[in-house]
Write a protein that holds these residues in place. Sequence first.
Motif, PDB file in Angstrom:
ATOM      1  N   LEU A 141      -7.225   6.745   1.103  1.00  0.00           N
ATOM      2  CA  LEU A 141      -6.920   6.208  -0.213  1.00  0.00           C
ATOM      3  C   LEU A 141      -7.861   6.833  -1.224  1.00  0.00           C
ATOM      4  CD1 LEU A 141      -5.739   4.014   1.771  1.00  0.00           C
ATOM      5  CD2 LEU A 141      -6.035   2.455  -0.119  1.00  0.00           C
ATOM      6  N   PRO A 142      -7.381   7.040  -2.423  1.00  0.00           N
ATOM      7  CA  PRO A 142      -8.257   7.599  -3.459  1.00  0.00           C
ATOM      8  C   PRO A 142      -9.280   6.561  -3.914  1.00  0.00           C
ATOM      9  CG  PRO A 142      -6.179   6.936  -4.412  1.00  0.00           C
ATOM     10  CD  PRO A 142      -6.058   6.741  -2.923  1.00  0.00           C
ATOM     11  N   PRO A 143     -10.383   7.023  -4.464  1.00  0.00           N
ATOM     12  CA  PRO A 143     -11.334   6.058  -5.021  1.00  0.00           C
ATOM     13  C   PRO A 143     -10.709   5.320  -6.206  1.00  0.00           C
ATOM     14  CG  PRO A 143     -12.343   8.235  -4.829  1.00  0.00           C
ATOM     15  CD  PRO A 143     -10.866   8.388  -4.550  1.00  0.00           C
ATOM     16  N   PRO A 144     -11.084   4.075  -6.446  1.00  0.00           N
ATOM     17  CA  PRO A 144     -10.578   3.349  -7.610  1.00  0.00           C
ATOM     18  C   PRO A 144     -10.874   4.134  -8.883  1.00  0.00           C
ATOM     19  CG  PRO A 144     -11.780   1.871  -6.173  1.00  0.00           C
ATOM     20  CD  PRO A 144     -12.009   3.260  -5.654  1.00  0.00           C
ATOM     21  N   GLY A 145      -9.904   4.165  -9.770  1.00  0.00           N
ATOM     22  CA  GLY A 145     -10.062   4.856 -11.028  1.00  0.00           C
ATOM     23  C   GLY A 145      -9.611   6.298 -11.010  1.00  0.00           C
ATOM     24  N   THR A 146      -9.236   6.811  -9.818  1.00  0.00           N
ATOM     25  CA  THR A 146      -8.794   8.198  -9.737  1.00  0.00           C
ATOM     26  C   THR A 146      -7.362   8.325  -9.243  1.00  0.00           C
ATOM     27  OG1 THR A 146      -9.590   8.485  -7.466  1.00  0.00           O
ATOM     28  CG2 THR A 146     -11.110   9.049  -9.254  1.00  0.00           C
ATOM     29  N   ALA A 147      -6.772   7.216  -8.767  1.00  0.00           N
ATOM     30  CA  ALA A 147      -5.406   7.271  -8.235  1.00  0.00           C
ATOM     31  C   ALA A 147      -4.427   7.477  -9.376  1.00  0.00           C
ATOM     32  CB  ALA A 147      -5.069   5.990  -7.483  1.00  0.00           C
ATOM     33  N   ALA A 148      -3.406   8.256  -9.084  1.00  0.00           N
ATOM     34  CA  ALA A 148      -2.390   8.497 -10.113  1.00  0.00           C
ATOM     35  C   ALA A 148      -1.024   8.150  -9.582  1.00  0.00           C
ATOM     36  CB  ALA A 148      -2.415   9.943 -10.544  1.00  0.00           C
ATOM     37  N   ALA A 205       3.495  -7.779  -0.485  1.00  0.00           N
ATOM     38  CA  ALA A 205       4.719  -6.974  -0.373  1.00  0.00           C
ATOM     39  C   ALA A 205       5.744  -7.399  -1.421  1.00  0.00           C
ATOM     40  CB  ALA A 205       5.307  -7.082   1.031  1.00  0.00           C
ATOM     41  N   ALA A 206       5.884  -8.691  -1.641  1.00  0.00           N
ATOM     42  CA  ALA A 206       6.851  -9.164  -2.639  1.00  0.00           C
ATOM     43  C   ALA A 206       6.490  -8.636  -4.022  1.00  0.00           C
ATOM     44  CB  ALA A 206       6.900 -10.692  -2.641  1.00  0.00           C
ATOM     45  N   ALA A 207       5.214  -8.696  -4.370  1.00  0.00           N
ATOM     46  CA  ALA A 207       4.778  -8.204  -5.684  1.00  0.00           C
ATOM     47  C   ALA A 207       4.923  -6.687  -5.781  1.00  0.00           C
ATOM     48  CB  ALA A 207       3.333  -8.620  -5.948  1.00  0.00           C
ATOM     49  N   LEU A 208       4.545  -5.978  -4.722  1.00  0.00           N
ATOM     50  CA  LEU A 208       4.663  -4.520  -4.725  1.00  0.00           C
ATOM     51  C   LEU A 208       6.124  -4.091  -4.790  1.00  0.00           C
ATOM     52  CD1 LEU A 208       1.877  -3.838  -2.099  1.00  0.00           C
ATOM     53  CD2 LEU A 208       1.843  -2.975  -4.454  1.00  0.00           C
ATOM     54  N   ASP A 209       6.984  -4.749  -4.022  1.00  0.00           N
ATOM     55  CA  ASP A 209       8.406  -4.413  -4.023  1.00  0.00           C
ATOM     56  C   ASP A 209       9.042  -4.651  -5.393  1.00  0.00           C
ATOM     57  OD1 ASP A 209       8.341  -3.632  -1.356  1.00  0.00           O
ATOM     58  OD2 ASP A 209       9.141  -5.544  -0.617  1.00  0.00           O
ATOM     59  N   ALA A 210       8.560  -5.679  -6.087  1.00  0.00           N
ATOM     60  CA  ALA A 210       9.099  -6.015  -7.409  1.00  0.00           C
ATOM     61  C   ALA A 210       8.401  -5.243  -8.533  1.00  0.00           C
ATOM     62  CB  ALA A 210       8.958  -7.520  -7.654  1.00  0.00           C
ATOM     63  N   SER A 211       7.437  -4.402  -8.161  1.00  0.00           N
ATOM     64  CA  SER A 211       6.629  -3.673  -9.164  1.00  0.00           C
ATOM     65  C   SER A 211       6.024  -4.637 -10.180  1.00  0.00           C
ATOM     66  CB  SER A 211       7.469  -2.605  -9.871  1.00  0.00           C
ATOM     67  OG  SER A 211       7.926  -1.652  -8.954  1.00  0.00           O
ATOM     68  N   ASP A 212       5.537  -5.772  -9.685  1.00  0.00           N
ATOM     69  CA  ASP A 212       5.010  -6.839 -10.536  1.00  0.00           C
ATOM     70  C   ASP A 212       3.488  -6.906 -10.406  1.00  0.00           C
ATOM     71  OD1 ASP A 212       4.402  -9.192 -11.894  1.00  0.00           O
ATOM     72  OD2 ASP A 212       6.093 -10.303 -11.033  1.00  0.00           O
ATOM     73  N   GLU A 213       2.796  -6.183 -11.294  1.00  0.00           N
ATOM     74  CA  GLU A 213       1.328  -6.159 -11.254  1.00  0.00           C
ATOM     75  C   GLU A 213       0.730  -7.539 -11.458  1.00  0.00           C
ATOM     76  OE1 GLU A 213      -0.742  -3.440 -13.837  1.00  0.00           O
ATOM     77  OE2 GLU A 213       0.149  -1.708 -12.824  1.00  0.00           O
ATOM     78  N   GLU A 214       1.327  -8.315 -12.351  1.00  0.00           N
ATOM     79  CA  GLU A 214       0.785  -9.647 -12.632  1.00  0.00           C
ATOM     80  C   GLU A 214       0.889 -10.546 -11.392  1.00  0.00           C
ATOM     81  OE1 GLU A 214      -1.181 -12.672 -14.272  1.00  0.00           O
ATOM     82  OE2 GLU A 214      -1.033 -10.659 -15.103  1.00  0.00           O
ATOM     83  N   TYR A 238      -5.054  -0.725  -9.167  1.00  0.00           N
ATOM     84  CA  TYR A 238      -5.547   0.217  -8.154  1.00  0.00           C
ATOM     85  C   TYR A 238      -4.673   0.179  -6.898  1.00  0.00           C
ATOM     86  CZ  TYR A 238      -8.115   2.166  -4.285  1.00  0.00           C
ATOM     87  OH  TYR A 238      -8.439   2.883  -3.164  1.00  0.00           O
ATOM     88  N   LEU A 239      -4.301  -1.006  -6.449  1.00  0.00           N
ATOM     89  CA  LEU A 239      -3.484  -1.111  -5.231  1.00  0.00           C
ATOM     90  C   LEU A 239      -2.105  -0.482  -5.437  1.00  0.00           C
ATOM     91  CD1 LEU A 239      -4.505  -4.630  -3.872  1.00  0.00           C
ATOM     92  CD2 LEU A 239      -5.318  -2.381  -3.127  1.00  0.00           C
ATOM     93  N   PHE A 240      -1.528  -0.645  -6.618  1.00  0.00           N
ATOM     94  CA  PHE A 240      -0.257   0.022  -6.906  1.00  0.00           C
ATOM     95  C   PHE A 240      -0.423   1.543  -6.867  1.00  0.00           C
ATOM     96  CE2 PHE A 240       1.568  -3.976  -8.412  1.00  0.00           C
ATOM     97  CZ  PHE A 240       2.903  -3.815  -8.076  1.00  0.00           C
ATOM     98  N   ALA A 241      -1.492   2.034  -7.464  1.00  0.00           N
ATOM     99  CA  ALA A 241      -1.741   3.484  -7.476  1.00  0.00           C
ATOM    100  C   ALA A 241      -2.031   3.998  -6.069  1.00  0.00           C
ATOM    101  CB  ALA A 241      -2.896   3.802  -8.416  1.00  0.00           C
ATOM    102  N   ALA A 242      -2.787   3.217  -5.289  1.00  0.00           N
ATOM    103  CA  ALA A 242      -3.104   3.631  -3.919  1.00  0.00           C
ATOM    104  C   ALA A 242      -1.841   3.654  -3.066  1.00  0.00           C
ATOM    105  CB  ALA A 242      -4.149   2.682  -3.320  1.00  0.00           C
ATOM    106  N   ALA A 291       3.163   9.323  -1.148  1.00  0.00           N
ATOM    107  CA  ALA A 291       3.327  10.755  -1.396  1.00  0.00           C
ATOM    108  C   ALA A 291       2.772  11.631  -0.269  1.00  0.00           C
ATOM    109  CB  ALA A 291       2.651  11.128  -2.710  1.00  0.00           C
ATOM    110  N   LEU A 292       2.055  11.037   0.670  1.00  0.00           N
ATOM    111  CA  LEU A 292       1.462  11.819   1.756  1.00  0.00           C
ATOM    112  C   LEU A 292       2.526  12.319   2.719  1.00  0.00           C
ATOM    113  CD1 LEU A 292      -1.703   9.711   2.656  1.00  0.00           C
ATOM    114  CD2 LEU A 292      -1.597  11.806   1.294  1.00  0.00           C
ATOM    115  N   ASP A 293       2.334  13.517   3.179  1.00  0.00           N
ATOM    116  CA  ASP A 293       3.200  14.110   4.183  1.00  0.00           C
ATOM    117  C   ASP A 293       3.084  13.321   5.495  1.00  0.00           C
ATOM    118  OD1 ASP A 293       3.456  16.348   6.542  1.00  0.00           O
ATOM    119  OD2 ASP A 293       4.774  16.777   4.825  1.00  0.00           O
ATOM    120  N   GLU A 294       4.167  13.260   6.225  1.00  0.00           N
ATOM    121  CA  GLU A 294       4.174  12.508   7.489  1.00  0.00           C
ATOM    122  C   GLU A 294       3.128  13.051   8.472  1.00  0.00           C
ATOM    123  OE1 GLU A 294       5.195   9.256   9.531  1.00  0.00           O
ATOM    124  OE2 GLU A 294       5.968   9.786   7.562  1.00  0.00           O
TER     125      GLU A 294
END
Length: 181
Positions: free
Chosen positions: A174-181, A115-124, A151-155, A161-164
Amino acid sequence: MIFGLFKKKNSNQRIVERQYAHLTAAARQPRLYESLGVPDTVMGRLEMLSAVLILYFRRTRGSGRSGQEIAQQIVDAFFQDVDHSIRELGISDVGVPKRMKKLAGRFYGRLEAYAAALDASDEEALAQALKRNIYPDDTESAPDMQGLAQYLFAAEAHLAALDEFVIETGDAQLPPPGTAA
């Protein structure tokens, strides 16, 4: 009144089962193991299921009451599965609670780190946390987790973006790896 509570829980059961099946399927996508460096082992699959569940829980934290109820029931289902698996491995009834407590602590530790990395948008930072958790005994020679982090950031973006309605009906995938945008 009390019978209404049981009815609500039972009506959610199909939704919980469907959503949990989607999440476990996402964690078992072959490309995660073939191309993104996750070992195809019991622990590797547990790590991926944990990561997928963390993304789902992050998505549902802002959901309405039914979305949060479903998320809680999925947490319960996950830990019941882990408990069952530990028992199947031959761990005695006395040893199961101790191991479950340890696994729960690890899960919530991962939740905080990811969560800390995702919240900070820190892929590394996410890639490093994944490497530490997926390869705890051999981070030096472990494969690069940058692709998995991407992939986890894209997923996560896909889930956001999904509707409630998709969340409330247990149809989030979740989208397959390599297809998430």
